[in-house]
Structure formats: C-alpha cells, structure tokens
Design an enzyme around this catalytic site. Structure first.
Site, PDB file in Angstrom:
ATOM      1  N   LYS A 199      23.504  45.574 112.332  1.00 37.14           N
ATOM      2  CA  LYS A 199      24.555  44.600 112.015  1.00 37.14           C
ATOM      3  C   LYS A 199      24.586  43.394 112.962  1.00 37.14           C
ATOM      4  CE  LYS A 199      27.760  47.735 109.706  1.00 37.14           C
ATOM      5  NZ  LYS A 199      29.137  48.187 109.566  1.00 37.14           N
ATOM      6  N   ASP A 230      33.611  44.182 106.505  1.00 36.00           N
ATOM      7  CA  ASP A 230      34.222  45.420 107.014  1.00 36.00           C
ATOM      8  C   ASP A 230      35.708  45.222 107.341  1.00 36.00           C
ATOM      9  OD1 ASP A 230      32.032  47.155 106.870  1.00 36.00           O
ATOM     10  OD2 ASP A 230      31.262  46.540 108.821  1.00 36.00           O
ATOM     11  N   GLY A 240      34.891  49.596 119.735  1.00 36.38           N
ATOM     12  CA  GLY A 240      33.496  49.484 119.310  1.00 36.38           C
ATOM     13  C   GLY A 240      33.348  48.506 118.151  1.00 36.38           C
ATOM     14  N   ALA A 292      33.474  48.881 114.858  1.00 39.85           N
ATOM     15  CA  ALA A 292      34.468  48.946 113.784  1.00 39.85           C
ATOM     16  C   ALA A 292      35.792  48.340 114.253  1.00 39.85           C
ATOM     17  CB  ALA A 292      34.667  50.398 113.345  1.00 39.85           C
TER      18      ALA A 292
HETATM   19  P1  NAP Z   1      31.051  52.536 118.260  1.00 41.88           P
HETATM   20  O1  NAP Z   1      30.713  51.087 118.205  1.00 41.88           O
HETATM   21  O2  NAP Z   1      30.102  53.507 118.837  1.00 41.88           O
HETATM   22  O3  NAP Z   1      32.467  52.675 119.049  1.00 41.88           O
HETATM   23  C1  NAP Z   1      33.056  53.922 119.301  1.00 41.88           C
HETATM   24  C2  NAP Z   1      34.397  53.743 120.005  1.00 41.88           C
HETATM   25  O4  NAP Z   1      34.999  55.038 120.136  1.00 41.88           O
HETATM   26  C3  NAP Z   1      34.288  53.177 121.410  1.00 41.88           C
HETATM   27  O5  NAP Z   1      35.397  52.371 121.666  1.00 41.88           O
HETATM   28  C4  NAP Z   1      34.304  54.438 122.297  1.00 41.88           C
HETATM   29  O6  NAP Z   1      34.857  54.228 123.588  1.00 41.88           O
HETATM   30  C5  NAP Z   1      35.256  55.308 121.511  1.00 41.88           C
HETATM   31  N1  NAP Z   1      35.012  56.723 121.787  1.00 41.88           N
HETATM   32  C6  NAP Z   1      33.908  57.449 121.430  1.00 41.88           C
HETATM   33  N2  NAP Z   1      34.049  58.729 121.850  1.00 41.88           N
HETATM   34  C7  NAP Z   1      35.256  58.795 122.494  1.00 41.88           C
HETATM   35  C8  NAP Z   1      35.959  59.841 123.156  1.00 41.88           C
HETATM   36  N3  NAP Z   1      35.466  61.086 123.231  1.00 41.88           N
HETATM   37  N4  NAP Z   1      37.177  59.558 123.701  1.00 41.88           N
HETATM   38  C9  NAP Z   1      37.694  58.317 123.628  1.00 41.88           C
HETATM   39  N5  NAP Z   1      37.068  57.282 123.013  1.00 41.88           N
HETATM   40  C10 NAP Z   1      35.862  57.528 122.456  1.00 41.88           C
HETATM   41  O7  NAP Z   1      31.366  53.111 116.808  1.00 41.88           O
HETATM   42  P2  NAP Z   1      31.939  52.281 115.530  1.00 41.88           P
HETATM   43  O8  NAP Z   1      30.819  51.765 114.724  1.00 41.88           O
HETATM   44  O9  NAP Z   1      32.988  51.353 116.005  1.00 41.88           O
HETATM   45  O10 NAP Z   1      32.580  53.475 114.673  1.00 41.88           O
HETATM   46  C11 NAP Z   1      33.786  54.101 115.073  1.00 41.88           C
HETATM   47  C12 NAP Z   1      34.343  54.956 113.950  1.00 41.88           C
HETATM   48  O11 NAP Z   1      34.659  54.145 112.826  1.00 41.88           O
HETATM   49  C13 NAP Z   1      33.379  56.044 113.440  1.00 41.88           C
HETATM   50  O12 NAP Z   1      34.122  57.208 113.204  1.00 41.88           O
HETATM   51  C14 NAP Z   1      32.864  55.480 112.136  1.00 41.88           C
HETATM   52  O13 NAP Z   1      32.546  56.497 111.208  1.00 41.88           O
HETATM   53  C15 NAP Z   1      34.067  54.692 111.655  1.00 41.88           C
HETATM   54  N6  NAP Z   1      33.684  53.590 110.754  1.00 41.88           N
HETATM   55  C16 NAP Z   1      34.196  53.591 109.509  1.00 41.88           C
HETATM   56  C17 NAP Z   1      33.875  52.574 108.626  1.00 41.88           C
HETATM   57  C18 NAP Z   1      34.470  52.608 107.244  1.00 41.88           C
HETATM   58  O14 NAP Z   1      34.001  51.860 106.378  1.00 41.88           O
HETATM   59  N7  NAP Z   1      35.487  53.378 107.023  1.00 41.88           N
HETATM   60  C19 NAP Z   1      33.019  51.534 109.016  1.00 41.88           C
HETATM   61  C20 NAP Z   1      32.510  51.554 110.315  1.00 41.88           C
HETATM   62  C21 NAP Z   1      32.841  52.599 111.178  1.00 41.88           C
HETATM   63  P3  NAP Z   1      33.986  53.688 124.823  1.00 41.88           P
HETATM   64  O15 NAP Z   1      33.881  52.201 124.655  1.00 41.88           O
HETATM   65  O16 NAP Z   1      34.810  54.087 126.000  1.00 41.88           O
HETATM   66  O17 NAP Z   1      32.650  54.386 124.744  1.00 41.88           O
END
Ligand code: NAP
Length: 289
Positions: free
Chosen positions: A75, A111, A138, A140
């Site tokens: 992306k 998104d 992150g 999303a």
């Molecule tokens: P990402 O860029 O990897 O970001 C993950 C975020 O979660 C970061 O802020 C991370 O914190 C935090 N995190 C991860 N593990 C954690 C823990 N154990 N305790 C506290 N914070 C934690 O991932 P993303 O792409 O944003 O995706 C995040 C979620 O959104 C996923 O579940 C994904 O399936 C969902 N999503 C849904 C859609 C949809 O269309 N519905 C689209 C995109 C994503 P740190 O910065 O501290 O590491």
C-alpha cells in the site's frame, strides 16, 4: 453458488496486487457486484512479490486493466509507481485502489472513507464534534483517523503501545486536517479516562483477531460509558470479544467487515462509474467470511 460470467473480448479486468493474496475476499465480493449489475468486468488476484511491484504496476498500463486494489505489503510502496495520487491518499501515505484513466494510473485510498461510510450507515450518526478514542496507530488507524478528522470529529485521542508512533499519527492528523488529535500512552489510567469521555471507541490493533480470538477484550469493558459506540476493525471473527462485551452492555457496535465492504463499494464505483450493488456485495462477503 455464483455462476461465472462469460469472458469476452470486451471484458474489463480489475485485479488485486498483494503478497500473499490467496486469503483475499475481494475477488468474491467484487465479482458478485459485477454480476449483480450485469457488468462485463472480472476481478482477479495477482500474487506480486515486493521486488516485482514496479513491473506489476507497469503491467496495469501494458495490459490495459481497468484498475486494481492494492493490499499488504504494497500500500505504501506502490505510490512512486503511480502517475497521480489523490491528496487524501497522499496524506495517508498509502494507496489501496488504482484507477486506470486512459493510461494514467491514479491512486486512491478508500479504507478510511469505507470505515466512515460503514459507521454512518450502521450507527446513523454524524461524527462531527464527537470525541473518539482510537486504539493503535498502524496503517489502518492512519486511514481511519485521517478520515474521521476530515469529517470534523471534535477530538481524537490516539492511544498506542509505541507512543512515538501515536505522536507521529496525531501530528499528521493535526497538520492535514486541523482536528484536535492527541497522542496518549497505553496505560490503564489513561485508557479509563479517555474511554470514559468518548462517544466512539475504535480498536485498530489486531488484539482479538483469529486465530487468537479467544482473548479478553482489548480494553476493560468497565471503562465503557453509557451511549458509547464500539467499533472493531477486525473482521475475522465478525464479532470479536470486544464487540461481545459491548453488546452485553447494550451498546451499539460495528464490526470491521463493514469497512472491508465499503472500501470495496467505493473502489467498485471508481472503476465502473456505476452505483455499487451493496447488498449483493455484502452477501458474497459474509458468505466468504
Ligand atoms: P499494523 O500497521 O501492523 O498496526 C498494528 C497496530 O496494533 C499498531 O499500532 C501496534 O502497536 C498495535 N498492536 C499490535 N499488537 C499489539 C499488542 N499486543 N498490544 C497493543 N497494541 C498492539 O496493522 P494494521 O494494518 O493497522 O491492522 C490493524 C488491524 O486492523 C488488524 O486487525 C487488521 O485486520 C485490521 N484491518 C481491517 C481492515 C478492514 O477493512 N476492516 C483494513 C485494514 C486493517 P505498536 O505501534 O506499539 O506496535
């Protein structure tokens, strides 16, 4: 079972570039949409390794595809290969949809708008002036946070384990939108106070996602005030432990499948210039999840 549209010499092709891409539900959802409207389009997955991304984008032009979706991990990396990026996608630093306009590839990000559409459609409210807590910072969270700020949310509190990342996101939101965005550390006292003052809570961390879905809610449900709307961006499972806890308190909830559906609805409309058949796309998506 969906029947297959005949492919003709005139069929327009849309793809999704991802790595891996096998898990994607978008082909089923988008093809159901094309089928429902009888449009001569088809949507196919392309597994594109990171080092092949530039050539894959070039192939959109060379093969005259109508457009594409872009998913993890491309992306952000796709942006330099495009001819144009909307200001919104540029501010997010990520593109999830490409439209081929007579050989010019234009990048969009649907998104955040997809999330906002699902929120307003399901909960029926305007985010204008509301206090929102966003858990996570992150990719999303970036799309969702920017869009909420653009829709004039009153106050946005970004709470993240890595505070620096939250500060970066809150800073970018304030810079691009003028919304009051604040970065806060992931601490129990902070979570309790912030959520207690919120109208909307959004989980954008993967805590609660399959296969580690049998976990306690990402935050303590005792912090939920009356009238809170609780959203999870996770769509597998459709109902996370967070949403189950919120429902037990009679609060409104929103599952991440709504965001997945509406980012696709907006992309469909960009490619085809037709109003998307939301119900047909939703049915295909829910069957696939
Ligand atoms: P990402 O860029 O990897 O970001 C993950 C975020 O979660 C970061 O802020 C991370 O914190 C935090 N995190 C991860 N593990 C954690 C823990 N154990 N305790 C506290 N914070 C934690 O991932 P993303 O792409 O944003 O995706 C995040 C979620 O959104 C996923 O579940 C994904 O399936 C969902 N999503 C849904 C859609 C949809 O269309 N519905 C689209 C995109 C994503 P740190 O910065 O501290 O590491």
């Amino acid at each position: 079972m969906m029947s297959i549209q005949p492919i003709s010499g005139k069929t327009k092709v849309v793809g999704i570039l991802g790595y891996p891409v096998e898990h994607s539900k978008s082909p089923l959802m988008q093809n159901a949409g094309f089928q429902a409207l009888g449009l001569d389009y088809c949507y196919v997955p392309f597994s594109v390794a990171p080092e092949e991304l530039g050539r894959a984008v070039g192939a959109i032009r060379a093969l005259n595809l109508a457009g594409a979706n872009v998913t993890i991990p491309h992306k952000e990396a796709v942006i330099p290969f495009l001819d144009e990026v909307t200001p919104e996608a540029a501010a997010m630093g990520a593109v999830n949809t490409i439209v081929n306009r007579d050989g010019r590839l234009v990048g969009y990000n649907t998104d955040g708008p997809g999330f906002l559409l699902s929120l307003t459609e399901v909960s029926g409210f305007d985010v204008k002036g509301l206090t929102i807590v966003l858990l996570g910072a992150g990719g999303a969270a970036r799309g969702v946070g920017m869009e909420l700020a653009r829709a004039a949310a009153g106050r946005l509190m970004v709470i993240n384990r890595n505070l620096e990342r939250a500060q970066e996101l809150a800073g970018d939101i304030s810079l691009h939108t003028g919304c009051l965005a604040q970065a806060l550390p992931w601490e129990e006292g902070v979570l309790k106070d912030a959520i207690g003052a919120a109208h909307v809570l959004i989980n954008s961390t993967p805590i609660g996602m399959y296969p580690r879905h049998q976990v306690p809610p990402v935050v303590n449900p005792d912090y939920f005030p009356e009238g809170l709307t609780v959203c999870d961006l996770i769509y597998n499972p459709i109902k996370t432990s967070l949403l189950t806890a919120a429902e037990a308190k009679n609060l409104k909830t929103l599952s991440g499948y709504g965001m997945l559906l509406y980012q696709g609805v907006i992309a469909f409309e960009l490619w085809t210039n037709h109003k998307a058949p939301v119900e047909a796309m939703k049915k295909a998506l829910l069957e696939a999840l």
